[in-house]
Design a protein around this motif. Structure first.
Motif, PDB file in Angstrom:
ATOM      1  N   LYS A  28       0.844  -1.207   0.000  1.00  0.00           N
ATOM      2  CA  LYS A  28       0.000   0.000   0.000  1.00  0.00           C
ATOM      3  C   LYS A  28       0.871   1.245   0.000  1.00  0.00           C
ATOM      4  CE  LYS A  28      -3.664  -2.065   2.783  1.00  0.00           C
ATOM      5  NZ  LYS A  28      -4.211  -2.090   4.150  1.00  0.00           N
ATOM      6  N   SER A  30       2.101   4.728  -0.667  1.00  0.00           N
ATOM      7  CA  SER A  30       1.357   5.911  -1.104  1.00  0.00           C
ATOM      8  C   SER A  30       2.152   6.660  -2.166  1.00  0.00           C
ATOM      9  CB  SER A  30       1.075   6.825   0.086  1.00  0.00           C
ATOM     10  OG  SER A  30       2.288   7.404   0.530  1.00  0.00           O
ATOM     11  N   GLU A  32       2.826   9.731  -2.049  1.00  0.00           N
ATOM     12  CA  GLU A  32       3.761  10.588  -1.322  1.00  0.00           C
ATOM     13  C   GLU A  32       5.065   9.821  -1.052  1.00  0.00           C
ATOM     14  OE1 GLU A  32       2.777  10.965   2.716  1.00  0.00           O
ATOM     15  OE2 GLU A  32       4.281  12.510   3.114  1.00  0.00           O
TER      16      GLU A  32
ATOM     17  N   ASP B 449      -0.370   5.067   8.113  1.00  0.00           N
ATOM     18  CA  ASP B 449      -0.886   4.522   6.853  1.00  0.00           C
ATOM     19  C   ASP B 449      -2.219   5.145   6.447  1.00  0.00           C
ATOM     20  OD1 ASP B 449       1.376   3.000   6.799  1.00  0.00           O
ATOM     21  OD2 ASP B 449       0.422   1.161   7.520  1.00  0.00           O
ATOM     22  N   LYS B 451      -2.743   8.202   6.910  1.00  0.00           N
ATOM     23  CA  LYS B 451      -2.349   9.616   6.714  1.00  0.00           C
ATOM     24  C   LYS B 451      -3.003  10.531   7.750  1.00  0.00           C
ATOM     25  CE  LYS B 451      -1.523   9.221   1.784  1.00  0.00           C
ATOM     26  NZ  LYS B 451      -1.882   7.808   1.645  1.00  0.00           N
TER      27      LYS B 451
END
Lengths: 371, 468
Positions: A28, A30, A32, B449, B451
């Motif tokens: 997973k 991201s 970013e 995770d 955010k």
């Protein structure tokens, strides 16, 4: 499948590249995190050195070079870390790996990078491309909790490394590990109680003296290592979107003599991300020991199962660290990834030529997401 | 129901957990509070919240509706207006809204009245039960039987309101997408420092007693306690004081921070166990950016003078003013506590939670000003209700704890809000409690995770009191 396009990535394609990675590995990551790893490094360019293979609109292969500055007695120079080697299983056997590399080698030559390097279990593929396999990383391990053994074995299985198959061998591992915990604890407590005039401070932002410390290090120990100036440390440690390693510095009269960076990984195991010292007082072994003790105590208080660090070659500082680590309760294992090293034409014709033992290597060599 | 008060709490909530555009939407919208009978006759471009329908405190007719990548849990539906031109959105079976031809919008359930009841402690007021510590605990709440303790009603009501406001700003009907209006979910981390050294009399006595308690029930004695007793005799700070440092370093890894609530004052089984020296020592290890607050001692419950004395002592020890706090054992009386805390100079409190179950005691994941019934206005104190306590989460969900925590956080990421949680230093990393090992680390990784943003109670207070 005939119209495969191989080229460098465009910024707007980064989500697709990241999705490709997540899809293949079931992760997973991201966007970013992708950006941080490949687009925000300290190399001054608009073009990300990230090759993709596209079949129509689909990305089916990726290979990246992460530009990294190194320093040796002749100065600072650029190299590249090989990362993100990935080809869709349905497209294997089409030499996509070679083609992506060929493109990136060309880019590396253009930019005058001296070396391309990396760590991998897939030796064969790299050999074919002209990489050398000069050595392997090995592990320094400080055991803290018995549960660590299961985690470490699971990691070995994941990395397809040798794990004990017979029940007897398995049990002997368990017994040895159980005994090692109090032994290491005892060694640590004996060394930790010794006082000296080195002051250990937490470092919460990139130290201004980082660049100076790197230069002093090379002057003192020779060889070559990553040029960790403030910008590099900011990128790899303080702006790390996965885990911002804790950093401590050793000071004497407000002068930075060395540092250690360490973190608790997602697997609950602590990692020694970096260690570097260069003292003019002739007490580097003592400083290294203090920094290692600090890393062990702090990661233990964070709940770490064990603390792992790298020992790689015969660089004098690598040997100094391993020696200090053993004295405070670390154990040394010959288990790790193969180092792959490719010297470019630019490198061969330049002044930054080195043997493997010249490299001082820690996990700050962008290995994984820790540093 | 005081509409002005409720709207102020909604605005505060939007300021904390939504974008500036969302706040502008709420401020620009024509939102009215009216009797239901009057509301259904209004034909104007506005949102009307009915104030007079009492659905009781026991939830009825619960249903779920998909909304902004999550599901809202609604109950106590309002009758569909029996005037021509009204229709249900999105459908008659599971409506979110009633809307008429003139774009007058009414919520389809009594959600705002339910939120009001929870913010004003109606359950505490109307139900007589209390546990041995004088607390209204989760087993007494009617919501427990329906699995609704973990539904942040207020947050869901505000999310629905924003969807309606979006419609009032130009869309044809309220839809279920408010994605662009929500800021990242907030996690508010805190630690109650009940025990900083594991060698105090009460901790050691409890361990000693627990060696024999199992054998009195025909079970094996817990001899391992001898190990912990000996361990903490030799190293008092291990797994307690040292864990404070460990937690800070771990939080730092993810760019998070937290509040440490210090327990000082009278000693005893329920009181302070380590004295002021431990607090004075630990303060040097708490870096800038991390907060310290007051953990109101057990015996300060409903005793202003004792609370003030405890706060004074802690302020002197820390050399700074204390503005935040949480009650030891979460002892709290909705009729008196806010007054007493305010008088003691507490500006934001985190006591209002359950010890037996995780969940949203006030139906709110975030921060609000409690309502002073006597004065008919908000108290001059903010409350960040505690949603999750470390051992409670693991007792309740076992191996599924982290997955459950993640789903709660993901829900908040779709409707806006803050997860207020407490993790005690003594449970963070302590082999004496093997089931808790690694839990806080996994919680922090989940926050990373998803955010999540990290705001302490003091951070939220600063945002809310710094008015533009």
């Amino acid at each position: 499948m005939n119209n495969l396009e191989i080229r460098l990535i465009q910024p707007e394609e980064s989500p697709a590249a990241n999705d490709f990675y997540n899809g293949i590995y079931g992760k997973k990551r991201s966007l970013e995190q992708w950006q941080w790893e490949f687009a925000e490094n300290t190399y001054d360019t608009d073009q990300i050195l990230y090759a993709i293979v596209k079949d129509g609109s689909r990305i089916v292969g990726t290979q990246a070079f992460i530009p990294i500055q190194m320093i040796d007695p002749n100065g600072i120079f650029w190299t590249a870390k090989s990362e993100e080697t990935l080809v869709d299983p349905n497209y294997r056997g089409q030499k996509l790996f070679d083609k992506m590399y060929s493109l990136l080698f060309e880019e590396a030559e253009k930019r005058g990078f001296a070396y391309v390097w990396g760590f991998t279990p897939a030796e064969k593929a790299f050999k074919k491309l002209g990489f050398e396999m000069p050595g392997k990383t090995s592990q320094m391990l400080f055991p803290m909790q018995y549960r660590a053994l299961d985690k470490l074995m699971a990691k070995d299985r994941e990395a397809e490394r040798d794990v004990p198959k017979s029940m007897l061998k398995h049990l002997s591992y368990k017994l040895a590990f159980r005994i090692s915990i109090p032994l290491s604890g005892l060694k640590l407590s004996m060394k930790a109680s010794r006082k000296n005039d080195i002051e250990i401070r937490t470092i919460d932002s990139p130290p201004q003296a980082a660049d100076d410390l790197c230069r002093r290090f090379i002057k003192k120990y020779g060889g070559v290592t990553i040029y960790r100036d403030g910008e590099y440390l900011k990128w790899r440690i303080f702006d790390n979107p996965y885990v911002k390693a804790n950093m401590v510095g050793a000071f004497h009269d407000n002068t930075l003599l060395g540092w250690a960076a360490f973190s608790l990984g997602d697997d609950g195991v602590g990692y020694l991300v970096d260690i570097l010292t260069a003292s003019d007082l002739g007490n580097d072994p003592e400083i290294v020991q203090r920094l290692l003790i600090e890393a062990v105590i702090r990661t233990r208080d964070m709940g770490a199962l064990a603390l792992r660090g790298w020992s790689v070659n015969n660089h004098p500082f690598d040997k100094l660290v391993l020696n200090a680590a053993r004295k405070i309760g670390f154990w040394h294992f010959d288990k790790g990834h193969t180092v792959v090293l490719y010297e470019t034409k630019a490198g061969k014709s330049g002044v930054h030529r080195h043997t493997f033992d010249d490299f001082q290597i820690t996990r700050i060599y962008t290995e994984g997401i820790m540093g | 129901m005081n509409g002005e008060y409720l709207l102020q709490q909604i605005e505060n909530h939007v300021r904390l957990f939504f974008t500036d555009a969302a706040l502008s939407l709420i401020k620009a919208a024509d939102i009215r509070f009216a009797h239901y009978a009057d509301a259904i006759d209004i034909k104007e471009y506005c949102l009307i919240i009915p104030i007079d329908i009492d659905s009781g405190i026991a939830p009825q007719n619960i249903y779920k509706v998909p909304f902004n990548d999550t599901q809202l849990t609604l109950w106590s539906p309002l009758p569909r207006p029996d005037r021509p031109g009204w229709r249900a959105i999105p459908n008659d079976n599971h409506p979110l809204w009633y809307i008429n031809d003139c774009q007058t919008i009414i919520p389809a359930t009594n959600i705002f009245k339910i939120a009001w009841d929870l913010l004003t402690f109606r359950e505490d007021s109307e139900l007589p039960w209390r546990d041995k510590h004088g607390r209204f605990n989760s087993p007494f709440s009617p919501r427990l039987d329906f699995g609704l303790l973990e539904i942040p009603v207020f947050n869901e009501a505000v999310a629905l309101m924003l969807a309606a406001c979006k419609c009032l700003s130009g869309a044809a009907i309220p839809d279920d997408n408010i994605g662009g209006l929500i800021a990242a979910p907030v996690v508010n981390l805190s630690h109650d420092c009940d025990v900083l050294y594991g060698n105090d009399f009460w901790t050691q006595a409890a361990r000693f007693a627990r060696i024999f308690i199992p054998s009195s029930h025909g079970l094996l004695s817990r001899l391992s306690n001898i190990r912990w007793m000996a361990g903490n005799t030799l190293h008092p700070g291990r797994y307690y004081f040292n864990n404070v440092i460990g937690m800070i370093n771990l939080e730092k890894q993810y760019g998070f921070k937290s509040t440490f609530y210090m327990l000082n004052g009278s000693g005893g089984r329920y009181g302070s166990r380590n004295g002021l020296d431990a607090i004075i020592k630990i303060k040097d290890f708490i870096p800038d950016g991390w907060e310290t607050g007051l953990h109101y001692n057990y015996n300060t419950y409903n005793k202003s003078d004792k609370l003030k004395a405890q706060k004074g002592e802690l302020q002197t020890a820390l050399g700074r003013l204390i503005t935040s706090g949480r009650a030891h054992y979460l002892r709290f009386d909705h009729t008196t506590s806010f007054d007493r805390w305010t008088q003691a100079g507490i500006k934001i409190d985190e006591s209002v939670g359950y010890s037996k179950h995780i969940g949203y005691r006030c139906g709110l994941a975030g921060c609000f000003q409690p309502y002073d019934n006597k004065a008919g206005k908000a108290y001059d104190i903010f409350e960040a209700p505690l949603a999750i306590m470390d051992t409670t989460l693991v007792d309740q969900y076992g191996d599924d704890s982290i997955r459950h925590f993640e789903s709660m956080l993901k829900h908040l990421s779709c409707i806006g809000g803050a997860m207020n949680l407490v993790f005690h230093p003594g449970t963070f990393f302590n082999p004496e409690m093997p089931r808790m090992l690694g839990i806080y680390h996994k919680i922090l990784m989940t926050c990373r995770d998803t955010k999540s943003r990290c705001l302490t109670a003091d951070d939220m207070l600063k945002i809310l009191t710094k008015r533009g």
